[in-house]
Design a protein around this motif. Structure first.
Motif, PDB file in Angstrom:
ATOM      1  N   GLY A   1     -12.506   6.205   0.779  1.00 22.42           N
ATOM      2  CA  GLY A   1     -11.246   6.057   1.834  1.00 22.42           C
ATOM      3  C   GLY A   1     -10.436   7.756   1.590  1.00 22.42           C
ATOM      4  O   GLY A   1      -9.612   7.987   2.536  1.00 22.42           O
ATOM      5  N   VAL A   2      -9.931   8.033   0.470  1.00 22.44           N
ATOM      6  CA  VAL A   2      -9.475   9.197   0.299  1.00 22.44           C
ATOM      7  C   VAL A   2      -9.644   9.893   1.243  1.00 22.44           C
ATOM      8  O   VAL A   2     -10.064  11.590   1.527  1.00 22.44           O
ATOM      9  CB  VAL A   2      -8.970   9.641  -1.485  1.00 22.44           C
ATOM     10  CG1 VAL A   2      -8.409  11.198  -0.849  1.00 22.44           C
ATOM     11  CG2 VAL A   2      -8.170   8.817  -1.804  1.00 22.44           C
TER      12      VAL A   2
ATOM     13  N   GLN B   1      -9.832  11.761  -8.108  1.00 15.90           N
ATOM     14  CA  GLN B   1      -9.971  10.520  -7.137  1.00 15.90           C
ATOM     15  C   GLN B   1     -11.162  10.621  -6.959  1.00 15.90           C
ATOM     16  O   GLN B   1     -11.335   9.115  -6.351  1.00 15.90           O
ATOM     17  CB  GLN B   1      -8.239  10.281  -6.403  1.00 15.90           C
ATOM     18  CG  GLN B   1      -7.574  10.327  -7.881  1.00 15.90           C
ATOM     19  CD  GLN B   1      -6.040   9.860  -6.706  1.00 15.90           C
ATOM     20  OE1 GLN B   1      -6.369   8.227  -6.688  1.00 15.90           O
ATOM     21  NE2 GLN B   1      -4.853  10.553  -6.932  1.00 15.90           N
TER      22      GLN B   1
ATOM     23  N   LEU C   1     -12.560   6.664  -4.834  1.00 14.71           N
ATOM     24  CA  LEU C   1     -11.217   6.136  -3.766  1.00 14.71           C
ATOM     25  C   LEU C   1     -11.924   6.663  -2.924  1.00 14.71           C
ATOM     26  O   LEU C   1     -11.994   8.418  -2.018  1.00 14.71           O
ATOM     27  CB  LEU C   1      -9.566   6.885  -3.883  1.00 14.71           C
ATOM     28  CG  LEU C   1      -9.414   5.949  -4.970  1.00 14.71           C
ATOM     29  CD1 LEU C   1      -8.209   6.378  -5.080  1.00 14.71           C
ATOM     30  CD2 LEU C   1      -9.316   4.587  -4.730  1.00 14.71           C
TER      31      LEU C   1
ATOM     32  N   ASP D   1     -10.286   9.917   4.823  1.00 16.52           N
ATOM     33  CA  ASP D   1      -8.425  10.672   5.345  1.00 16.52           C
ATOM     34  C   ASP D   1      -8.618  11.777   5.228  1.00 16.52           C
ATOM     35  O   ASP D   1      -8.805  12.734   6.566  1.00 16.52           O
ATOM     36  CB  ASP D   1      -7.696  10.294   4.210  1.00 16.52           C
ATOM     37  CG  ASP D   1      -6.359   8.379   4.503  1.00 16.52           C
ATOM     38  OD1 ASP D   1      -7.689   8.183   5.852  1.00 16.52           O
ATOM     39  OD2 ASP D   1      -5.925   8.536   3.961  1.00 16.52           O
TER      40      ASP D   1
ATOM     41  N   ASN E   1      -4.134   5.466   5.875  1.00 18.64           N
ATOM     42  CA  ASN E   1      -4.623   5.017   5.026  1.00 18.64           C
ATOM     43  C   ASN E   1      -5.145   4.850   3.773  1.00 18.64           C
ATOM     44  O   ASN E   1      -4.154   3.851   2.894  1.00 18.64           O
ATOM     45  CB  ASN E   1      -6.632   5.021   5.591  1.00 18.64           C
ATOM     46  CG  ASN E   1      -6.895   4.765   6.797  1.00 18.64           C
ATOM     47  OD1 ASN E   1      -6.694   3.496   7.830  1.00 18.64           O
ATOM     48  ND2 ASN E   1      -6.548   5.563   7.670  1.00 18.64           N
ATOM     49  N   PHE E   2      -4.696   5.831   2.803  1.00 17.40           N
ATOM     50  CA  PHE E   2      -4.765   6.312   1.451  1.00 17.40           C
ATOM     51  C   PHE E   2      -3.416   7.284   1.432  1.00 17.40           C
ATOM     52  O   PHE E   2      -3.354   7.472  -0.107  1.00 17.40           O
ATOM     53  CB  PHE E   2      -5.894   7.267   0.870  1.00 17.40           C
ATOM     54  CG  PHE E   2      -6.993   5.163   0.685  1.00 17.40           C
ATOM     55  CD1 PHE E   2      -6.874   4.732  -0.395  1.00 17.40           C
ATOM     56  CD2 PHE E   2      -7.726   4.897   1.654  1.00 17.40           C
ATOM     57  CE1 PHE E   2      -7.794   3.704  -0.895  1.00 17.40           C
ATOM     58  CE2 PHE E   2      -8.394   3.972   0.900  1.00 17.40           C
ATOM     59  CZ  PHE E   2      -8.813   4.129   0.395  1.00 17.40           C
TER      60      PHE E   2
ATOM     61  N   LYS F   1       0.866  -0.931  -0.173  1.00 21.71           N
ATOM     62  CA  LYS F   1       0.353   0.004   0.310  1.00 21.71           C
ATOM     63  C   LYS F   1       0.738   1.108   0.224  1.00 21.71           C
ATOM     64  O   LYS F   1       1.761   1.256   0.985  1.00 21.71           O
ATOM     65  CB  LYS F   1      -0.937   0.401   1.488  1.00 21.71           C
ATOM     66  CG  LYS F   1      -1.998  -0.810   1.131  1.00 21.71           C
ATOM     67  CD  LYS F   1      -3.115  -0.736   2.326  1.00 21.71           C
ATOM     68  CE  LYS F   1      -3.048   0.183   2.655  1.00 21.71           C
ATOM     69  NZ  LYS F   1      -4.355   0.037   4.312  1.00 21.71           N
TER      70      LYS F   1
ATOM     71  N   CYS G   1       1.330   5.324  -0.686  1.00 18.36           N
ATOM     72  CA  CYS G   1      -0.566   6.976  -0.424  1.00 18.36           C
ATOM     73  C   CYS G   1       0.016   7.512  -2.280  1.00 18.36           C
ATOM     74  O   CYS G   1       0.963   7.315  -2.461  1.00 18.36           O
ATOM     75  CB  CYS G   1       1.495   7.612   0.236  1.00 18.36           C
ATOM     76  SG  CYS G   1       0.604   9.395   0.146  1.00 18.36           S
ATOM     77  N   THR G   2      -1.174   7.535  -1.958  1.00 16.86           N
ATOM     78  CA  THR G   2      -1.576   8.099  -2.898  1.00 16.86           C
ATOM     79  C   THR G   2      -1.351   9.617  -3.502  1.00 16.86           C
ATOM     80  O   THR G   2      -1.464   9.466  -4.752  1.00 16.86           O
ATOM     81  CB  THR G   2      -3.457   8.377  -3.077  1.00 16.86           C
ATOM     82  OG1 THR G   2      -4.338   7.168  -2.509  1.00 16.86           O
ATOM     83  CG2 THR G   2      -3.836   8.587  -4.063  1.00 16.86           C
TER      84      THR G   2
END
Length: 234
Positions: A91-92, A83, A89, A95, A31-32, A17, A19-20
């Motif tokens: 989850g972004v 995103q 996404l 966050d 998380n993201f 995983k 970082c976006t």
């Protein structure tokens, strides 16, 4: 259980995983978006001692306009919000919502106004056609993140609806934005709104046309006080 742990370990090695934003590997409690990016990558918008982080005059009934960061056209924040909005996404959004919640708690005006009041987080509603097409409301997932941090309920999505499927307002003048959004919202469950402090949650605050129109409807429905909190302001 042993096989499951082994499988997860292999997947973590093969597909870690990241970082976006920066692409670095995330730790187990991230998380993201990594904590470094959340805390240092973007420009803070809110100004200490101010009830509005933008220079826009707030209409009567709105006591606070609070944005977490300044929008960076063509930058990492715009990409993150894109995103969230178009690439599922969600989850972004959570966050970003948690980071917005921390920012709100650091605002003494906000913490003072929510004391001893009935308070709810209200994501800006999407029209049912748009929500069905997209599959979710991005503002709702931002609100979920905020709720985790400040321990306030998210007002149910059917309490206030968007009954006008407006076109995108990008590039519109302020006057055209106001006409486009006029009459777009309707309160369906007054008990969720009456005598409460409503915190409108959205991704970006630009001219205020959308949130001000929603606030006007909330005020008519008996809302005691209204605040606006967004991830970014343009």
């Amino acid at each position: 259980m042993l096989f499951k742990n082994f499988k997860e370990g292999v997947l973590e090695v093969l597909f870690p995983k990241v970082c976006t934003v920066c692409g670095l590997k995330l730790t187990s409690n991230e998380n993201f978006v990594c904590n470094l990016c959340l805390n240092e990558k973007f420009e803070e918008a809110s100004r200490e001692g101010k009830t509005a982080s933008s220079d826009i005059m707030l209409p009567e009934g709105i006591s606070l306009q609070h944005a977490l960061w300044n929008f960076d056209k063509g930058g990492h924040l715009q990409d993150l919000l894109h995103q969230l909005k178009y690439q599922r996404l969600i989850g972004v959004g959570e966050d970003l919502g948690r980071q917005l919640g921390k920012s709100l708690l650091a605002n003494p005006f906000f913490t003072e106004r929510i004391k001893n009041n009935k308070v709810g987080l209200l994501p800006v509603p999407l029209h049912k056609k748009k929500r069905r097409m997209r599959g979710y409301n991005q503002a709702f997932h931002i609100a979920k993140g905020v709720a985790e941090v400040i321990n306030l309920p998210v007002i149910e999505q059917e309490a206030v609806i968007r009954n006008k499927n407006t076109s995108t307002q990008t590039g519109f003048s302020l006057e055209k934005r106001r006409k486009n959004i006029s009459g777009a919202f309707q309160v369906q469950k007054y008990e969720a709104i009456e005598n409460s402090v409503c915190i409108i949650i959205d991704d970006v605050f630009t001219t205020g046309a959308t949130t001000f129109e929603l606030a006007s409807e909330l005020k008519e429905a008996g809302c005691k006080e209204i605040m606006i909190a967004t991830v970014a302001q343009a």
